[in-house]
Scaffold this motif. Structure first.
Motif, PDB file in Angstrom:
ATOM      1  N   ASP A  78      -0.402   6.825   6.332  1.00  0.00           N
ATOM      2  CA  ASP A  78      -0.656   6.006   5.144  1.00  0.00           C
ATOM      3  C   ASP A  78      -1.867   5.087   5.280  1.00  0.00           C
ATOM      4  N   VAL A  79      -1.946   4.337   6.373  1.00  0.00           N
ATOM      5  CA  VAL A  79      -3.003   3.322   6.515  1.00  0.00           C
ATOM      6  C   VAL A  79      -3.583   3.365   7.930  1.00  0.00           C
ATOM      7  N   TYR A  80      -4.926   3.431   8.012  1.00  0.00           N
ATOM      8  CA  TYR A  80      -5.622   3.447   9.299  1.00  0.00           C
ATOM      9  C   TYR A  80      -6.843   2.535   9.227  1.00  0.00           C
ATOM     10  N   LYS A  81      -7.170   1.963  10.370  1.00  0.00           N
ATOM     11  CA  LYS A  81      -8.430   1.220  10.463  1.00  0.00           C
ATOM     12  C   LYS A  81      -9.265   1.814  11.597  1.00  0.00           C
ATOM     13  N   LEU A  92       0.831  -1.208   0.000  1.00  0.00           N
ATOM     14  CA  LEU A  92       0.000   0.000   0.000  1.00  0.00           C
ATOM     15  C   LEU A  92       0.866   1.260   0.000  1.00  0.00           C
ATOM     16  N   LYS A  93       1.971   1.244   0.772  1.00  0.00           N
ATOM     17  CA  LYS A  93       2.872   2.400   0.795  1.00  0.00           C
ATOM     18  C   LYS A  93       3.510   2.629  -0.568  1.00  0.00           C
ATOM     19  N   GLU A  94       3.949   1.535  -1.204  1.00  0.00           N
ATOM     20  CA  GLU A  94       4.585   1.647  -2.515  1.00  0.00           C
ATOM     21  C   GLU A  94       3.600   2.145  -3.566  1.00  0.00           C
ATOM     22  N   LEU A  95       2.385   1.617  -3.518  1.00  0.00           N
ATOM     23  CA  LEU A  95       1.369   2.071  -4.472  1.00  0.00           C
ATOM     24  C   LEU A  95       1.064   3.543  -4.262  1.00  0.00           C
ATOM     25  N   SER A  96       1.036   3.971  -3.020  1.00  0.00           N
ATOM     26  CA  SER A  96       0.743   5.365  -2.708  1.00  0.00           C
ATOM     27  C   SER A  96       1.781   6.310  -3.317  1.00  0.00           C
ATOM     28  N   LYS A  97       3.047   5.839  -3.434  1.00  0.00           N
ATOM     29  CA  LYS A  97       4.125   6.691  -3.948  1.00  0.00           C
ATOM     30  C   LYS A  97       4.412   6.461  -5.428  1.00  0.00           C
TER      31      LYS A  97
END
Length: 648
Positions: free
Chosen positions: A526-529, A454-459
């Motif tokens: 970046d990511v939260y639930k 997810l981090k890589e896709l975000s960047k």
């Protein structure tokens, strides 16, 4: 403790609302109960005294002891009713879903039968003055008006109807009291010997229990509307209501004993108590009271459906909250369903005496289910085993006798209430079973496994940005998990690049009014639930709740929600949000057992007529993306497909 004290609090306004909301059904039963008991039989002392004795002990044992004294104690944070009782005991025994569905469906069915018989019984009193009057159009007009005013909420209805009901019960007491003075010997029917004598020795006496039971048909509404009125207000007001009811029943019996040897014919003992000059005003008061009778069942049905939705017993439908008062709600689809059912009952049966055959059978089933669940509640809450056994034995035996006697009504119209109960129960079963199937076979992945991706896709600037904040609604209750379909949607269906990924889960609690949340930071910025814990009566306004969570997180420095575009970020412009809701459909690539396949097809058929997921969650439609994903519950295996060589 605060909820308990509020529940037991007594106030003049609370007593007024209680009088206006919950006693209509049981309060208008004097219009038809004694006539139903006597029927076409010659009036005799044995029949009349035995009948009114049965009424006295039925109101005492079932309404007063079982519901007012005992079951009202079993509140779920101030809420009552069959499903609230189920929420209290379901952790201990899954099999209790069966009596819950049966009881809930039967109660809804009774809500369709109760308004027509109550209103018809009062309006038909006009035939005393106008023998040729057509009562059906008047009944339909009154019911139409009643269902139209539901949109204003039960608080408005309660305040408007409370004074009318106070006048009604006072009228019952005065009319009955005057008749008792003329024949005071009728009071000896308090002795249970007369009830026993009727049931054991009078020809066909046992089957008269079906008519006797009509005197307590509104007892369940006292429990269902606990959240509307409060336990203290119900218990205090019931004392007055019961005295008035008994005075009228005994007054009607006194009039009957003055006509021993005769047959009732078309006469109704209730209206015979009235002096001639009071007949028209009395009919008007009775008609207004029967409107409240209908209101008791309607408001109870709203409460039942609302609780059923949160507990996965009923399809998701739109719920309105007309006021800020606790327990005040209006459900348009239920209102329409009840209205159409009531009109159909009026047109089919035409007269109240014909409706008596359909009335009471379904509510007996509800009371039996309440007895079973209340017994289990007492057992799990460490009551003495001897007391639990006595409660179960006494009320199971009593209500089973009423049910057996009511079965005689089945071929004469009782089948209507059983048919309605069956259809409603089937919907509950389909919805609950389908959700169990989906929950059992839904595949979940560990979220931590995909954080780096997810981090890589975000960047990855080679992928077009989908949105700044991407919010997925997830069914995964564990903080560390998400559904496989979400992973597929983000990485494979169409790569969705976002600066921040949010996964939002809604957990429905057994408490009715819980409103809590918790946030897990999976990856900083970046990511939260986010998990919302909402009570089963709390509306799902996720858009509003999520905004509140963001404000709190920004205030505490937990997240930066500004746009990541350089030109916008330096001006502190908040980034855009997009919610994604995955809407499942049944894949053709399934090999399901016949019964489960039938359940799932029925589930998706019903689902297309219910409130959409985005509306149910209260999401802004302009910021929502709906994705349809196939639900492959059990893929087809061993496909007999053979490759053949290509020939030039």
């Amino acid at each position: 403790m605060e909820n308990k004290s509020n529940l037991d609090k007594i106030s003049a306004a609370g007593l007024l609302v209680a009088m206006g909301i919950i006693y209509g059904d049981i309060g208008t039963s004097p219009l038809y109960v004694m006539k139903a008991i006597v029927g076409n039989n010659p009036i005799s002392e044995e029949l009349v005294l035995g009948g009114v004795s049965c009424v006295f002990w039925t109101l005492t044992l079932i309404t007063t002891v079982k519901y007012v004294i005992l079951i009202l104690k079993a509140d779920n944070n101030g809420e009552g009713g069959t499903l609230a009782l189920y929420a209290l005991v379901r952790r201990h025994a899954k099999w209790l879903t069966i009596p819950t569905m049966i009881g809930g469906a039967a109660l809804l069915a009774d809500g369709i039968i109760a308004p027509p018989i109550s209103v018809s019984s009062a309006v038909e009193g006009l035939e005393i003055l106008y023998p040729d009057i057509q009562t059906i159009p008047i009944v339909i007009a009154i019911l139409t008006l009643l269902f139209l005013i539901q949109i204003f909420g039960t608080k408005v209805v309660g305040y408007a109807f409370g004074p009318v009901m106070a006048v009604w019960f006072t009228t019952l007491a005065i009319l009955g009291g005057i008749a008792i003075v003329q024949f005071p010997e009728v009071l000896k029917a308090v002795n249970p010997y007369y009830a026993f004598n009727l049931l054991a020795r009078y020809p066909g006496g046992f089957w008269l229990l079906g008519a006797v039971f009509l005197c307590t048909t509104g007892a369940e509404a006292l429990y269902s509307d606990l959240g509307h009125c409060g336990r203290g207000n119900i218990r205090i007001s019931w004392v007055y209501v019961k005295v008035c009811l008994l005075l009228n029943y005994f007054g009607q019996s006194a009039w009957l004993l003055l006509h021993v040897g005769e047959k009732l014919g078309d006469r109704k003992p209730f209206f015979q108590l009235m002096p001639e000059w009071f007949i028209l005003p009395g009919i008007c008061i009775a008609t207004l009271a029967t409107i409240i009778a209908s209101q008791a069942m309607i408001s109870g049905s709203f409460s039942l459906i609302s609780a059923a939705i949160r507990l996965n017993f009923w399809p998701k439908v739109k719920i309105h909250y007309p006021s800020n008062e606790r327990g005040q709600l209006y459900i348009p689809s239920t209102n329409i369903l009840l209205y159409l059912g009531c009109i159909a009952v009026v047109l089919y049966f035409k007269r109240s005496e014909n409706m008596e055959a359909a009335y009471g059978l379904s509510i007996t089933i509800t009371m039996l289910m309440d007895t079973i669940m209340m017994s289990y509640f007492l057992y799990t809450h460490r009551s003495k085993k001897r007391f639990v056994f006595i409660f179960l034995f006494v009320f199971l035996a009593l209500e089973s006798a009423f049910l057996y006697a009511n079965l005689e009504k089945f071929p004469h119209g009782g089948w209507v209430s059983i048919l309605i109960s069956g259809v409603l129960g089937a919907v509950m079963y389909i919805w609950l079973k389908a959700n169990e199937i989906k929950l059992r076979l839904t595949e979940y992945y560990k979220l931590d496994k995909y954080l780096d991706s997810l981090k890589e896709l975000s960047k990855d600037i080679t992928v077009p940005k989908y949105t700044t904040h991407l919010v997925f609604m997830t069914n995964a209750s564990r903080e560390s998990e998400i559904e496989s379909k979400i992973v597929y949607s983000i990485f494979q269906k169409r790569p969705k690049r976002a600066d921040v990924y949010w996964f939002v889960h809604v957990d429905t609690t057994d408490e009715p009014n819980t409103l809590e949340y918790k946030v897990k930071q999976c990856a900083q910025d970046d990511v939260y639930k986010v998990t919302f814990r909402l009570g089963f009566r709390v509306p799902h306004k996720i858009n509003l709740y999520f905004r509140h969570v963001l404000e709190e997180m920004v205030k505490n420095g937990q997240v930066d929600i500004r746009s990541r575009y350089e030109s916008l970020n330096k001006h502190n412009v908040i980034g855009d949000f997009r919610f994604v809701v995955l809407k499942k459909f049944l894949s053709y690539n399934n090999e399901l057992p016949f019964w489960e396949n039938l359940v799932m097809k029925a589930y998706f058929f019903i689902k297309q007529y219910t409130t959409s997921e985005e509306k149910w969650f209260g999401l802004d439609s302009s910021a929502v993306k709906i994705e349809h994903v196939p639900m492959v519950i059990k893929p087809v295996e061993n496909i007999p497909l053979t490759e053949i060589p290509w020939k030039e």
